[in-house]
Design a protein around this motif. Sequence first.
Motif, PDB file in Angstrom:
ATOM      1  N   GLY A 164       0.823  -1.205   0.000  1.00 36.14           N
ATOM      2  CA  GLY A 164       0.000   0.000   0.000  1.00 36.14           C
ATOM      3  C   GLY A 164       0.855   1.253   0.000  1.00 36.14           C
ATOM      4  N   GLY A 165       0.186   2.398  -0.106  1.00 34.12           N
ATOM      5  CA  GLY A 165       0.915   3.656  -0.080  1.00 34.12           C
ATOM      6  C   GLY A 165       0.129   4.781  -0.691  1.00 34.12           C
ATOM      7  N   LEU A 166       0.842   5.876  -0.963  1.00 40.13           N
ATOM      8  CA  LEU A 166       0.246   7.062  -1.565  1.00 40.13           C
ATOM      9  C   LEU A 166       0.619   7.109  -3.041  1.00 40.13           C
ATOM     10  CD1 LEU A 166      -1.101   9.889  -1.402  1.00 40.13           C
ATOM     11  CD2 LEU A 166       1.149  10.788  -0.749  1.00 40.13           C
ATOM     12  N   GLN A 223      -3.115   0.514   3.842  1.00 38.23           N
ATOM     13  CA  GLN A 223      -3.751   1.746   3.390  1.00 38.23           C
ATOM     14  C   GLN A 223      -3.329   2.073   1.962  1.00 38.23           C
ATOM     15  OE1 GLN A 223      -5.979   3.968   5.074  1.00 38.23           O
ATOM     16  NE2 GLN A 223      -6.110   4.904   3.030  1.00 38.23           N
ATOM     17  N   VAL A 224      -4.313   2.383   1.137  1.00 41.91           N
ATOM     18  CA  VAL A 224      -4.070   2.895  -0.220  1.00 41.91           C
ATOM     19  C   VAL A 224      -4.714   4.267  -0.298  1.00 41.91           C
ATOM     20  CG1 VAL A 224      -4.587   2.623  -2.669  1.00 41.91           C
ATOM     21  CG2 VAL A 224      -3.938   0.628  -1.291  1.00 41.91           C
ATOM     22  N   THR A 225      -3.910   5.265  -0.624  1.00 41.05           N
ATOM     23  CA  THR A 225      -4.401   6.626  -0.752  1.00 41.05           C
ATOM     24  C   THR A 225      -4.080   7.140  -2.139  1.00 41.05           C
ATOM     25  OG1 THR A 225      -4.048   7.038   1.613  1.00 41.05           O
ATOM     26  CG2 THR A 225      -4.314   8.963   0.190  1.00 41.05           C
ATOM     27  N   VAL A 226      -5.113   7.574  -2.840  1.00 37.41           N
ATOM     28  CA  VAL A 226      -4.945   8.111  -4.193  1.00 37.41           C
ATOM     29  C   VAL A 226      -5.262   9.598  -4.132  1.00 37.41           C
ATOM     30  CG1 VAL A 226      -5.576   7.912  -6.615  1.00 37.41           C
ATOM     31  CG2 VAL A 226      -5.696   5.904  -5.117  1.00 37.41           C
ATOM     32  N   ASN A 239      -4.272  -0.489 -11.483  1.00 37.40           N
ATOM     33  CA  ASN A 239      -3.858   0.518 -12.462  1.00 37.40           C
ATOM     34  C   ASN A 239      -4.926   1.599 -12.587  1.00 37.40           C
ATOM     35  OD1 ASN A 239      -1.556  -1.054 -13.059  1.00 37.40           O
ATOM     36  ND2 ASN A 239      -2.661  -2.196 -14.629  1.00 37.40           N
ATOM     37  N   SER A 240      -4.553   2.700 -13.174  1.00 40.66           N
ATOM     38  CA  SER A 240      -5.495   3.811 -13.387  1.00 40.66           C
ATOM     39  C   SER A 240      -6.257   4.146 -12.117  1.00 40.66           C
ATOM     40  CB  SER A 240      -6.471   3.463 -14.510  1.00 40.66           C
ATOM     41  OG  SER A 240      -5.796   3.154 -15.706  1.00 40.66           O
ATOM     42  N   LEU A 241      -5.528   4.286 -11.044  1.00 40.96           N
ATOM     43  CA  LEU A 241      -6.148   4.515  -9.746  1.00 40.96           C
ATOM     44  C   LEU A 241      -6.861   5.858  -9.690  1.00 40.96           C
ATOM     45  CD1 LEU A 241      -3.375   2.940  -7.558  1.00 40.96           C
ATOM     46  CD2 LEU A 241      -5.796   2.343  -7.431  1.00 40.96           C
ATOM     47  N   LYS A 242      -7.966   5.850  -8.964  1.00 37.04           N
ATOM     48  CA  LYS A 242      -8.798   7.037  -8.817  1.00 37.04           C
ATOM     49  C   LYS A 242      -8.882   7.406  -7.332  1.00 37.04           C
ATOM     50  CE  LYS A 242     -11.775   5.377 -12.585  1.00 37.04           C
ATOM     51  NZ  LYS A 242     -13.173   5.022 -12.959  1.00 37.04           N
ATOM     52  N   PRO A 243      -9.185   8.667  -7.038  1.00 35.69           N
ATOM     53  CA  PRO A 243      -9.329   9.049  -5.623  1.00 35.69           C
ATOM     54  C   PRO A 243     -10.349   8.187  -4.874  1.00 35.69           C
ATOM     55  CG  PRO A 243      -9.171  10.999  -6.985  1.00 35.69           C
ATOM     56  CD  PRO A 243      -9.252   9.825  -7.927  1.00 35.69           C
ATOM     57  N   GLU A 244     -11.377   7.739  -5.566  1.00 31.32           N
ATOM     58  CA  GLU A 244     -12.391   6.911  -4.907  1.00 31.32           C
ATOM     59  C   GLU A 244     -11.909   5.504  -4.597  1.00 31.32           C
ATOM     60  OE1 GLU A 244     -12.756   8.703  -7.746  1.00 31.32           O
ATOM     61  OE2 GLU A 244     -14.016   7.638  -9.207  1.00 31.32           O
ATOM     62  N   ASP A 245     -10.713   5.156  -5.038  1.00 31.76           N
ATOM     63  CA  ASP A 245     -10.115   3.878  -4.655  1.00 31.76           C
ATOM     64  C   ASP A 245      -9.437   3.955  -3.287  1.00 31.76           C
ATOM     65  OD1 ASP A 245      -9.126   3.510  -8.070  1.00 31.76           O
ATOM     66  OD2 ASP A 245     -10.780   2.475  -7.070  1.00 31.76           O
ATOM     67  N   THR A 246      -9.364   5.146  -2.739  1.00 30.01           N
ATOM     68  CA  THR A 246      -8.746   5.321  -1.433  1.00 30.01           C
ATOM     69  C   THR A 246      -9.500   4.533  -0.364  1.00 30.01           C
ATOM     70  OG1 THR A 246      -7.861   7.507  -1.973  1.00 30.01           O
ATOM     71  CG2 THR A 246      -8.187   7.000   0.364  1.00 30.01           C
ATOM     72  N   ALA A 247      -8.775   3.680   0.340  1.00 28.22           N
ATOM     73  CA  ALA A 247      -9.391   2.823   1.349  1.00 28.22           C
ATOM     74  C   ALA A 247      -8.302   2.001   2.026  1.00 28.22           C
ATOM     75  CB  ALA A 247     -10.411   1.887   0.714  1.00 28.22           C
TER      76      ALA A 247
END
Length: 115
Positions: A9-11, A110-113, A83-91
């Motif tokens: 995970g990460g930013l 944690q994954v933060t986009v 791939n193609s991560l979006k802010p709404e994938d943050t979780a």
Amino acid sequence: QVQLAESGGGLVQPGGSLRLSCAASGSIVSIGAMGWYRQAPGKLRELVAGMTAGGSTNYADSVKGRFTISRDNAKTTVYLQMNSLKPEDTAVYYCNAELNQRDYWGHGTQVTVSS
């Protein structure tokens, strides 16, 4: 003692990629389905992607075409290529696995986009 250990995970910025890994360890005699769930703040935990022991996969509609689940040959490690991560994938992303005919969860990563 059977356990699942997640990593990766990460930013990341929108449009970027991350790869999550989840390794099962301990006294494992049988391995069934493995998968990934996520939980965003204020929301219920939801299935992201799953893979049966036979290799069948299923994905949440929101990630189809962007995320790919896979397992290693020993089937003790499951990956989630995002791939193609979006802010709404943050979780917080959780690994789940059926091991020794019991249900196990990882502690989450944690994954933060965000830009």
